[in-house]
Design an enzyme around this catalytic site. Structure first.
Site, short mmCIF file in Angstrom:
data_model
loop_
_atom_site.label_atom_id
_atom_site.label_comp_id
_atom_site.label_asym_id
_atom_site.label_seq_id
_atom_site.Cartn_x
_atom_site.Cartn_y
_atom_site.Cartn_z
CB CYS A 48 -15.27 3.65 -29.72
SG CYS A 48 -14.38 3.47 -31.26
CD GLU A 49 -15.69 2.73 -22.96
OE1 GLU A 49 -15.87 3.44 -21.95
OE2 GLU A 49 -15.72 1.51 -22.97
N GLY A 61 0.76 -1.24 0.00
CA GLY A 61 0.00 0.00 0.00
C GLY A 61 0.79 1.29 0.00
CE1 TYR A 114 -1.76 -3.32 -8.69
CE2 TYR A 114 -0.61 -1.38 -7.90
CZ TYR A 114 -1.10 -2.66 -7.69
OH TYR A 114 -0.91 -3.25 -6.46
CD GLU A 125 0.53 -8.97 1.62
OE1 GLU A 125 -0.36 -8.24 1.16
OE2 GLU A 125 0.30 -9.96 2.33
N PRO A 126 4.69 -5.01 -0.77
CG PRO A 126 6.90 -4.21 -0.88
CD PRO A 126 6.04 -5.29 -0.27
N GLY A 127 3.79 -3.53 -3.87
CA GLY A 127 3.73 -3.74 -5.32
C GLY A 127 4.11 -2.44 -6.01
NE ARG A 183 -2.79 3.27 -11.20
CZ ARG A 183 -2.66 4.49 -10.73
NH1 ARG A 183 -2.12 5.42 -11.47
NH2 ARG A 183 -3.07 4.77 -9.52
CE1 TYR A 221 -8.93 1.77 -9.51
CE2 TYR A 221 -6.88 2.05 -10.72
CZ TYR A 221 -7.80 1.24 -10.09
OH TYR A 221 -7.57 -0.11 -10.04
N1 LLP Z 1 -1.41 -6.95 -0.74
C1 LLP Z 1 -2.71 -7.08 -1.02
C2 LLP Z 1 -3.51 -8.05 -0.26
C3 LLP Z 1 -3.31 -6.27 -2.00
O1 LLP Z 1 -4.61 -6.39 -2.26
C4 LLP Z 1 -2.51 -5.33 -2.71
C5 LLP Z 1 -3.09 -4.48 -3.74
C6 LLP Z 1 -1.13 -5.26 -2.39
C7 LLP Z 1 -0.63 -6.07 -1.40
C8 LLP Z 1 -0.20 -4.33 -3.08
O2 LLP Z 1 -0.54 -3.00 -2.88
P1 LLP Z 1 0.46 -1.84 -3.38
O3 LLP Z 1 1.73 -1.95 -2.57
O4 LLP Z 1 0.73 -2.07 -4.81
O5 LLP Z 1 -0.29 -0.61 -3.13
N2 LLP Z 1 -5.08 -1.15 -9.61
C9 LLP Z 1 -4.94 -0.17 -8.56
C10 LLP Z 1 -4.29 -0.73 -7.33
C11 LLP Z 1 -4.99 -1.94 -6.76
C12 LLP Z 1 -4.32 -2.54 -5.56
C13 LLP Z 1 -4.96 -3.82 -5.16
N3 LLP Z 1 -4.30 -4.49 -4.08
C14 LLP Z 1 -4.21 1.04 -9.11
O6 LLP Z 1 -3.83 1.03 -10.29
O7 LLP Z 1 -4.03 2.03 -8.42
#
Ligand code: LLP
Length: 422
Positions: free
Chosen positions: A347-348, A239, A375, A273-275, A314, A318
């Site tokens: 086409c949107e 997050g 993402y 769990e960073p993404g 995105r 959002y």
């Molecule tokens: N762990 C869990 C259980 C999650 O559901 C998520 C993201 C993460 C970790 C990783 O979160 P991060 O570190 O990336 O913030 N598509 C959206 C973001 C959706 C995130 C869903 N869950 C966007 O483009 O902003």
């Protein structure tokens, strides 16, 4: 020279590398910097100092095999949410013992596959899932390692679509139900309790929601200990946000240090769990301006580019803002900057990548959309029957295609005409 400078978090706009890639690979294409990925991951690692940790990169942010492989080589664990992601991680050389499985709707097949490969931990989100997993584990003669994902009812203050830690969201188990479920789990033959997990949302740009969530969870950890259910790890989710525009998110160092201080002397390994915070700044999307046109009475132009909402969802989904700039300085035919909406061919009316951008551009210019490493491709689709774009990785002066651009044949490779007779 690599088109990414981690210190300034800037891609070199003047750098010819991006122009070269655009020419050789074509546009649109995603480009990822290998060293930026590594350095972002390492900044989390270094922040833990001597505290036991496991970084489980959230695969959903960017699941390209080459990206996963770069992180696996650093020793990363992985947070997965589907059987598809499980198989991607294994294919990319990830260690199954360092995989954790999140998600509210894991199928029996997915749970069974995860147990068969020796997964590190399954984060359980409901009582029904617990009993399903128990039965599957018993049938396989195994004990499934689990954590419960608890919903701490904290407002992450990010976009409502990506907030997950509020009571009304579908995620996790209610705080009030947690103790009872943990106690039930101790009596199940197919279950072994490892930890406790939570995740409150994404693109969180201040420390307070993270602190609030941990403060709510810690008493639960203590109560479990008193009940004779000690935990091995606490999974604080992902997050951490990035700076797309003017946000000032804490650095990984600040974020981890603050949470470790809050944790105090508890002998718990921390899983994260960073993404986005790892992948977003390591990638850009290149797109070429096809046409420029003026519409309506406003003093504003449309720059119609070759990327669209199916390539980068995105902004449409959002209303997200991502910086868009030309990769090389250019002089617009008007001689000065003008206001543009950067839109795609889909086409949107929701098909925009950026609105009201002051730019000096002309048809043929290549633009880059920054912070697109997370993402971006992973949320792309074939909408409007558009083949998905190529992905490229750069390291130093070299670059390599890590995913081919799809062909038109790829679009209907798995489709058949209906030929059955009555
Ligand atoms: N762990 C869990 C259980 C999650 O559901 C998520 C993201 C993460 C970790 C990783 O979160 P991060 O570190 O990336 O913030 N598509 C959206 C973001 C959706 C995130 C869903 N869950 C966007 O483009 O902003």
């Amino acid at each position: 020279m690599e088109p990414f400078n981690l210190k300034s978090q800037q891609w070199y706009v003047e750098d010819t590398a991006l122009a070269l890639i655009a020419r050789e690979v074509g546009t649109p294409c995603y480009i990822y910097s290998k060293s930026a990925l590594e350095q972002r991951w390492q900044s989390f690692q270094q922040a833990f100092k001597n505290h036991p940790y496991q970084i489980n990169y959230a695969v959903k942010a960017n699941s390209n095999l080459a990206v996963l492989n770069v992180l696996a080589k650093l020793g990363s664990g992985f947070d997965i949410v589907s059987g598809g992601e499980l198989h991607r991680v294994l294919k990319a050389g990830g260690d199954p013992k360092k995989i954790i499985f999140s998600g509210v709707g894991k199928s029996a097949q997915e749970l069974s596959d995860a147990l068969k490969v020796g997964i590190g931990c399954i984060n359980i989100e409901s009582e029904m899932e617990l009993s399903r997993l128990n039965e599957i584990a018993i049938a396989l003669g195994q004990k499934a390692k689990i954590a419960f994902r608890i919903n701490p009812n904290v407002d992450s203050k990010s976009h409502p679509y990506i907030s997950t830690g509020l009571e009304e969201n579908k995620f996790g188990i209610r705080m009030e139900d947690a103790l009872l479920l943990y106690q039930q789990a101790t009596e199940l033959a197919g279950i072994e309790i490892e930890g406790l997990a939570y995740h409150i949302g994404s693109q969180i740009t201040s420390l307070s929601p993270f602190i609030e969530a941990l403060q709510k969870i810690l008493p639960l950890v203590q109560s479990l200990k008193q009940l004779g259910i000690p935990l091995k790890h606490l999974d604080i989710g992902g997050g951490l946000g990035v700076c797309y525009q003017s946000e000032t998110p804490p650095s990984p160092e600040e974020y981890i240090a603050t949470l470790l201080a809050e944790l105090g002397p508890l002998p718990l390994a921390i899983h994260i769990e960073p993404g986005r915070a790892i992948a977003a700044p390591a990638g850009v999307l290149l797109t070429r301006v096809e046409y420029i046109k003026k519409q309506g009475t406003q003093n504003k132009y449309f720059a119609i580019v070759d990327a669209a909402m199916n390539d980068l969802l995105r902004p449409a989904l959002y209303n997200a803002w991502q910086e868009i700039i030309p990769i090389q300085p250019t002089v617009a035919p008007t001689g000065s900057s003008a206001l543009y909406d950067i839109v795609g061919p889909v086409c949107e009316t929701s098909d925009f990548l950026g609105k009201d951008r002051l730019l000096s551009i002309k048809a043929g210019d290549v633009l880059m959309i920054r912070n697109a490493g997370a993402y971006g491709f992973s949320m792309s689709s074939n909408y409007n029957s558009r083949p998905r774009v190529a992905e490229v990785m750069v390291e130093g002066k070299t670059f390599q295609i890590i995913r081919e651009r799809e062909t038109v044949e790829d679009l209907f490779r798995t489709e058949y005409l209906f030929t059955a007779t009555k």
